[in-house]
Design an enzyme around this catalytic site. Structure first.
Site, mmCIF file in Angstrom:
data_model
loop_
_atom_site.group_PDB
_atom_site.id
_atom_site.type_symbol
_atom_site.label_atom_id
_atom_site.label_comp_id
_atom_site.label_asym_id
_atom_site.label_seq_id
_atom_site.Cartn_x
_atom_site.Cartn_y
_atom_site.Cartn_z
ATOM 1 C CG ASN A 259 -1.689 1.243 1.422
ATOM 2 O OD1 ASN A 259 -1.834 2.023 0.482
ATOM 3 N ND2 ASN A 259 -2.198 1.461 2.625
ATOM 4 C CE LYS B 232 0.411 3.411 4.740
ATOM 5 N NZ LYS B 232 0.245 3.490 6.154
ATOM 6 C CG HIS C 236 -5.710 1.679 5.162
ATOM 7 N ND1 HIS C 236 -5.241 2.626 6.045
ATOM 8 C CD2 HIS C 236 -4.695 0.799 4.964
ATOM 9 C CE1 HIS C 236 -3.987 2.330 6.363
ATOM 10 N NE2 HIS C 236 -3.632 1.223 5.722
ATOM 11 C CD GLU D 274 -3.545 -2.841 7.244
ATOM 12 O OE1 GLU D 274 -2.494 -3.132 6.677
ATOM 13 O OE2 GLU D 274 -4.079 -1.733 7.148
ATOM 14 N N GLY E 109 2.456 1.960 10.641
ATOM 15 C CA GLY E 109 3.385 3.082 10.499
ATOM 16 C C GLY E 109 4.089 3.456 11.788
ATOM 17 C CB SER F 268 5.333 -2.086 11.743
ATOM 18 O OG SER F 268 4.865 -0.779 12.023
#
Ligand code: PEP
Length: 252
Positions: free
Chosen positions: A9, A11, A95, A167, A173, A213
Site C-alpha cells: 500500500n 498511500k 483502511h 491491521e 506506520g 509495520s
C-alpha cells in the site's frame, strides 16, 4: 492450500514516473516468486501507468479506495468502474487511515465492498482495533462489530472472492508489530466469524493478511503462523528491494 498474498500500500507516495520505475525494478526481483500473489497499490494518478508497467508480469495492481456509486455528483471521488478502466484488479477498502481521516464507517465499507464485488474487483478489506481498544480488552468486540457491519449480507460465494486484512491501528506506520501470536489470535477470530456465517469450507478459503509495520525482518515469523496468509505492507513497500525481500521471504 491458500496461496499467500503480499500487497504493498503506497498511500500518498510516488508520482507516475516513480511508480513506473518501481514496477520496472520490482519485476525481475520477484519474477520467480510463484508461491504468492503480488499486488501493489499506487495512488490514483499512477494506477494506469503502474498497470501498464506491470503487464505480462506476476504483479497485480490495486487501488486504495473507491466510491460505491458507479458514477454521479461526487467531487473528488473515483468509481470501481474507473479502477477497472485504469487496469486495477483489486481495491483496498476500509483502511484505518480512510476510517480516521475521512470518517468512513463500517456501513460505508459494506457499500464499497458490494460495489467492488459487483464491478468484478477483488476487495482487500481492512479491519483492526486502536491502541485504546486493545488496552481496554475490546479487540474481539471491535473485530466482531467491524465484521458484522462491514461484511453484512455477503453470500458465501462473495466471501470466497474477497481478502481480509487484519491491521491493528497501533501497529500501522509505528514500527510496532503485533507478535505473530497476537496476529494469529485475531486471524483465528476473523476466520471463525466467517465460518459461523458461511461454514468451514468458505472460512478455510478466505485469505487473511496481516498489516502493521511488516518488514523483511519480521515477515517470516508472521507467515509461519498457520492462519496468516500474507501481508499488507505500507512503509516497507515503497522501496522495490525491501518489498521484493518481503515477497521472497514469505514462503512460510
Ligand atoms: C498499511 O498502510 O496498511 C500498513 C500496514 O502500513 P505500515 O506497513 O507502514 O505499518
Amino acid at each position: 492450500m491458500r496461496k499467500p498474498v503480499i500487497a504493498g500500500n503506497w498511500k500518498m507516495y510516488k508520482t507516475i514516473d516513480e511508480a513506473v520505475r518501481f514496477v520496472r525494478e520490482l519485476r525481475p526481483l520477484v519474477a520467480r516468486a510463484e508461491h504468492c500473489e503480488i499486488i501493489v497499490a499506487p495512488p490514483f494518478t499512477a494506477l494506469r501507468a503502474a498497470a501498464d508497467a506491470a503487464r505480462g508480469s506476476n504483479i497485480a495492481v490495486a487501488a486504495q479506495d473507491a466510491h460505491w456509486d458507479t458514477e454521479g455528483a461526487h467531487t473528488g471521488d473515483i468509481s470501481m468502474r474507473m479502477l477497472l478502466d485504469a487496469g486495477c484488479t483489486h481495491v483496498i477498502l476500509g483502511h484505518s487511515e480512510r476510517r480516521q481521516d475521512h470518517w468512513e464507517t463500517d456501513e460505508d465499507v459494506n457499500r464499497k465492498l458490494k460495489a467492488a464485488l459487483g464491478a468484478g474487483l477483488i476487495p482487500i478489506v481492512c479491519v483492526g482495533e486502536t491502541l485504546v481498544e486493545r488496552e481496554s480488552g475490546r479487540t474481539e468486540e471491535v473485530l466482531e462489530r467491524q465484521f458484522s457491519r462491514g461484511f453484512d449480507a455477503l453470500t458465501p460465494l462473495e466471501f470466497s472472492r474477497i481478502m481480509m486484512a487484519y491491521e491493528p491501528v497501533w501497529a500501522i506506520g509505528t514500527g510496532r508489530t503485533a507478535t505473530p501470536e497476537m496476529a494469529a489470535a485475531s486471524h483465528a477470530q476473523l476466520r471463525s466469524l466467517v465460518g459461523d456465517r458461511c461454514g468451514d469450507v468458505t472460512a478455510n478459503q478466505i485469505r487473511i493478511l496481516y498489516g502493521g509495520s511488516v518488514k523483511p525482518e519480521n515477515i517470516r515469523g508472521l507467515v509461519a503462523k498457520a492462519g496468516i496468509d500474507g501481508a499488507l505492507v505500507g512503509g516497507a513497500s515503497l522501496k522495490a528491494d525491501w518489498f521484493a525481500a518481503i515477497v521472497n521471504d514469505s514462503r512460510g
